[in-house]
Design an enzyme around this catalytic site. Sequence first.
Site, PDB file in Angstrom:
ATOM      1  N   CYS A   1       9.221   9.785  -0.960  1.00 32.16           N
ATOM      2  CA  CYS A   1       8.730  10.957  -0.241  1.00 32.16           C
ATOM      3  C   CYS A   1       8.288  11.976  -1.278  1.00 32.16           C
ATOM      4  CB  CYS A   1       9.840  11.528   0.637  1.00 32.16           C
ATOM      5  SG  CYS A   1       9.331  13.014   1.518  1.00 32.16           S
TER       6      CYS A   1
ATOM      7  N   ARG B   1       0.839  -1.208   0.000  1.00 30.91           N
ATOM      8  CA  ARG B   1       0.000   0.000   0.000  1.00 30.91           C
ATOM      9  C   ARG B   1       0.878   1.264   0.000  1.00 30.91           C
ATOM     10  NH1 ARG B   1      -0.773   4.845   2.351  1.00 30.91           N
ATOM     11  NH2 ARG B   1      -0.262   3.922   4.370  1.00 30.91           N
TER      12      ARG B   1
END
Lengths: 321, 321
Positions: free
Chosen positions: B249, B24
């Site tokens: 990120c 996920r």
Amino acid sequence: MTAATGHHVKGFPETVSVIEVGPRDGLQSEPEFVPTDRKIALVNGLIDAGIRHLEVTSFVSPRAVPQLRDAADVLAGIDRSKGAVLTALVPNAKGAVRAAEAGIDAMVVFMSASESHNLKNVNRTRAQSLEGFADIVRIAGEANIPVFGAIATSFGCPFEGNVPVSAIVDIARAYRDMGITTLSLGDTTGMATPPLVQERCRALGEAVPEADIALHFHNTRGVGLACVYAGLLEGVTRYEASIGGLGGCPFAPNATGNICTEDLVYMLDECGVESGVDLDRLIRVSREAEAVIGRTLPGQVMKAGPRLQTYGMDSVATANG
Amino acid sequence: MTAATGHHVKGFPETVSVIEVGPRDGLQSEPEFVPTDRKIALVNGLIDAGIRHLEVTSFVSPRAVPQLRDAADVLAGIDRSKGAVLTALVPNAKGAVRAAEAGIDAMVVFMSASESHNLKNVNRTRAQSLEGFADIVRIAGEANIPVFGAIATSFGCPFEGNVPVSAIVDIARAYRDMGITTLSLGDTTGMATPPLVQERCRALGEAVPEADIALHFHNTRGVGLACVYAGLLEGVTRYEASIGGLGGCPFAPNATGNICTEDLVYMLDECGVESGVDLDRLIRVSREAEAVIGRTLPGQVMKAGPRLQTYGMDSVATANG
């Protein structure tokens, strides 16, 4: 800004020395020769950022390590006005004479805790290495230069596997008997783990209480800063690291070498431990090192920026969660 | 071999649950769609390696996160015979209905500790998020499915900077009042530090003692496993991680995302903490994940191999030192 910004973690020392080894341990594995002026600029940038102890080169045979053939020239170009302590590896009497002539602040002798790594690395048994140090100590003493002692493969050997703690203690005692009490434990191929750090620091503290220990970790298996965490809880106040994580591991071509200096300083800052190093300046030096080397270095903070670097809300699209 | 091999570090728990979130949190930031059968193979490989808790997908809008549009199909293909607990993010009532129909073991609701990140992430205020959870809890309750609660930006917000611990405590209390006591603290953009981990774990332990906390760190600034170290010393027994360090990120294109599952398991093994996960198998899954994604992942142990992997003395040329 050099102040530690985080809340001090109980059990950690208040202040720590960060020892930069990138110019030696990092660069020595780089195949492309880094021009001498770039090396000097790198070291001077590190000193400007607040680093006060640097292993700047190695007085080994230029044939063995061509990258460091400019050892004396590098040393001649470094800014000595800030009082940074400059050290270099010295493998033998010839290297000691060169290092003394070049004006090194301290000589670092080195041997491996494991016999096979010592044979592979310097083509001597451990006993032969210890014998050879007597000449270096004499030459250094005549020049009033202190000698430090490094112990490679302190946490494991790539040829033998586990290394008994007694091997480290025996070498530390032999070093002490030669008057060498500023020691570093080298995690040469990234085999250190938190319990091994605990075990080895405690054993040395008991057996050779006069030894001042530095820890030298590699992040080859990702736990370099976790090992620093363990070392801090043991009260160790000196840590060796490489700017940007410069360097590598000869056994795993894609793996990381030394822990990264600016990631270490970031952790120290955030844990309320003073290092005297300016993280923002250090990040700039790290990015310059990356430009010099010409490939992406493993350092994380240099990519992500300081912790409180904030962004405009239109700056990115976030996925849910 | 799933046994912890290292000497147990005093103060650490004896056993820990490793929660895999790569399918996920790792995959959702991948621009290229990963075929459903590759996702299923990844999850089944992780279960084979001994992982018993996995966040396998997200029942968000397929338009918002196209990568996870096959949520129900992924779930249908996973091996349920080993008793692994499969969870998924559920943003709203519609997602809850889909997740229940697909046979999820637990639904994870999520909101951010900081208002601006919550607005950016789900286009709602925090109060609106909490209100919306009532429907999800009802739908889950009717299907006898437990609900877990995640708190994003628990250690800092990329828009606001520091996040007060009171924000986390308030959300944890609101979750508890809805009957949600299985919580995770998300370090969404890698702003967690050891003292923040200490502070937040202790505050939650006092304010919401019935909460069972998981820690979800990103390694964006290199200190992910140091934060785990801090969490272990606080007695936290559940850690979320991503195989190979899959993910990234959104604020720093080259920075790392989640901590890496096999590096975490390596550290736990070496610290004498049982996770029930087989590191060798996990490394194989990690290398497969790298092949699926088609680029180098940040995991370190997958590149260096297990700690006691030894080499012949002719295998490499070592430089001095």
